[in-house]
Design a protein around this motif. Structure first.
Motif, PDB file in Angstrom:
ATOM      1  N   GLN A  12       0.835  -1.195   0.000  1.00 33.93           N
ATOM      2  CA  GLN A  12       0.000   0.000   0.000  1.00 33.93           C
ATOM      3  C   GLN A  12       0.873   1.249   0.000  1.00 33.93           C
ATOM      4  OE1 GLN A  12      -2.692  -0.340   3.366  1.00 33.93           O
ATOM      5  NE2 GLN A  12      -4.290  -1.167   2.026  1.00 33.93           N
ATOM      6  N   ALA A  13       0.311   2.319  -0.510  1.00 32.88           N
ATOM      7  CA  ALA A  13       1.010   3.596  -0.495  1.00 32.88           C
ATOM      8  C   ALA A  13       1.426   3.938   0.937  1.00 32.88           C
ATOM      9  CB  ALA A  13       0.118   4.693  -1.061  1.00 32.88           C
ATOM     10  N   GLY A  14       2.645   4.441   1.061  1.00 33.76           N
ATOM     11  CA  GLY A  14       3.195   4.735   2.376  1.00 33.76           C
ATOM     12  C   GLY A  14       3.988   3.595   2.978  1.00 33.76           C
ATOM     13  N   GLY A  15       3.886   2.429   2.382  1.00 27.31           N
ATOM     14  CA  GLY A  15       4.583   1.259   2.892  1.00 27.31           C
ATOM     15  C   GLY A  15       6.019   1.176   2.420  1.00 27.31           C
ATOM     16  N   SER A  16       6.645   0.062   2.767  1.00 29.14           N
ATOM     17  CA  SER A  16       8.056  -0.144   2.456  1.00 29.14           C
ATOM     18  C   SER A  16       8.291  -1.517   1.843  1.00 29.14           C
ATOM     19  CB  SER A  16       8.909  -0.037   3.733  1.00 29.14           C
ATOM     20  OG  SER A  16       8.811   1.244   4.312  1.00 29.14           O
ATOM     21  N   LEU A  17       9.334  -1.593   1.039  1.00 30.68           N
ATOM     22  CA  LEU A  17       9.830  -2.850   0.495  1.00 30.68           C
ATOM     23  C   LEU A  17      11.346  -2.765   0.423  1.00 30.68           C
ATOM     24  CD1 LEU A  17       7.550  -3.730  -2.581  1.00 30.68           C
ATOM     25  CD2 LEU A  17       7.736  -5.033  -0.459  1.00 30.68           C
ATOM     26  N   ARG A  18      11.985  -3.921   0.492  1.00 32.21           N
ATOM     27  CA  ARG A  18      13.421  -3.972   0.263  1.00 32.21           C
ATOM     28  C   ARG A  18      13.709  -4.945  -0.868  1.00 32.21           C
ATOM     29  NH1 ARG A  18      18.539  -5.735   4.071  1.00 32.21           N
ATOM     30  NH2 ARG A  18      17.716  -7.840   3.638  1.00 32.21           N
ATOM     31  N   LEU A  19      14.305  -4.437  -1.908  1.00 29.63           N
ATOM     32  CA  LEU A  19      14.719  -5.276  -3.027  1.00 29.63           C
ATOM     33  C   LEU A  19      16.143  -5.757  -2.801  1.00 29.63           C
ATOM     34  CD1 LEU A  19      13.395  -3.204  -6.067  1.00 29.63           C
ATOM     35  CD2 LEU A  19      12.175  -4.840  -4.618  1.00 29.63           C
ATOM     36  N   SER A  20      16.404  -6.960  -3.282  1.00 31.90           N
ATOM     37  CA  SER A  20      17.751  -7.524  -3.213  1.00 31.90           C
ATOM     38  C   SER A  20      18.176  -7.954  -4.605  1.00 31.90           C
ATOM     39  CB  SER A  20      17.782  -8.743  -2.278  1.00 31.90           C
ATOM     40  OG  SER A  20      17.433  -8.390  -0.967  1.00 31.90           O
ATOM     41  N   CYS A  21      19.465  -7.931  -4.836  1.00 33.36           N
ATOM     42  CA  CYS A  21      20.032  -8.379  -6.105  1.00 33.36           C
ATOM     43  C   CYS A  21      21.311  -9.138  -5.770  1.00 33.36           C
ATOM     44  CB  CYS A  21      20.318  -7.187  -7.001  1.00 33.36           C
ATOM     45  SG  CYS A  21      21.170  -7.584  -8.548  1.00 33.36           S
ATOM     46  N   THR A  22      21.262 -10.439  -5.973  1.00 33.60           N
ATOM     47  CA  THR A  22      22.404 -11.284  -5.633  1.00 33.60           C
ATOM     48  C   THR A  22      23.226 -11.565  -6.877  1.00 33.60           C
ATOM     49  OG1 THR A  22      21.135 -12.309  -3.855  1.00 33.60           O
ATOM     50  CG2 THR A  22      23.109 -13.459  -4.595  1.00 33.60           C
ATOM     51  N   ALA A  23      24.522 -11.387  -6.764  1.00 30.39           N
ATOM     52  CA  ALA A  23      25.423 -11.551  -7.898  1.00 30.39           C
ATOM     53  C   ALA A  23      26.260 -12.807  -7.749  1.00 30.39           C
ATOM     54  CB  ALA A  23      26.331 -10.334  -8.007  1.00 30.39           C
ATOM     55  N   SER A  24      26.595 -13.385  -8.874  1.00 28.90           N
ATOM     56  CA  SER A  24      27.480 -14.543  -8.880  1.00 28.90           C
ATOM     57  C   SER A  24      28.299 -14.521 -10.154  1.00 28.90           C
ATOM     58  CB  SER A  24      26.681 -15.846  -8.795  1.00 28.90           C
ATOM     59  OG  SER A  24      25.826 -15.982  -9.907  1.00 28.90           O
TER      60      SER A  24
END
Length: 122
Positions: A12-24
């Motif tokens: 929802q608007a106002g909320g939070s997320l954390r994206l991750s990007c794993t490299a190899s």
């Protein structure tokens, strides 16, 4: 280098997320990294960059709300997204490049993750 993005979802608007990007595959710490986003029918937009050190830059639309970071020991790039808005809805991609300028210029030598969808509801 192979990149795998994750962490997208519906919020929802106002909320939070954390994206991750794993490299190899190659030495993650040698690469500048970036997060981009794209909405269907529009050009891919640079969201944030981080150098192989700790230098960061942000698009004006996300400055103060998003934080890019990296953990070289875990070969992982992050994007902490707070105070999300419906206009942040997009597919988010991570990219690795030989330099900050390669990221900004979306150089053909860059490596890309597969994208993760972020949807922000109003």
């Amino acid at each position: 280098v192979q990149l795998q993005a994750s962490g997208g979802g519906l919020v929802q608007a106002g909320g939070s997320l954390r994206l991750s990007c794993t490299a190899s595959g190659r030495t993650f710490s040698n690469y500048a990294m970036g997060w981009f986003r794209q909405v269907p029918g529009k050009q891919r937009e640079l969201v944030a960059t981080i150098t192989s050190g700790t230098g960061t830059n942000y698009a004006g639309s996300v400055k103060g709300r998003f934080t890019i970071s990296r953990d070289n020991a875990k070969n992982t790039l992050y994007l902490q997204m707070n105070s999300l808005k419906p206009e942040d809805t997009a597919v988010y991609y991570c990219a690795a490049g030989r330099s900050y300028y390669a990221i900004v210029d979306q150089h053909q030598s860059n490596y890309w993750g597969q994208g993760t969808l972020v949807t922000v509801s109003s």
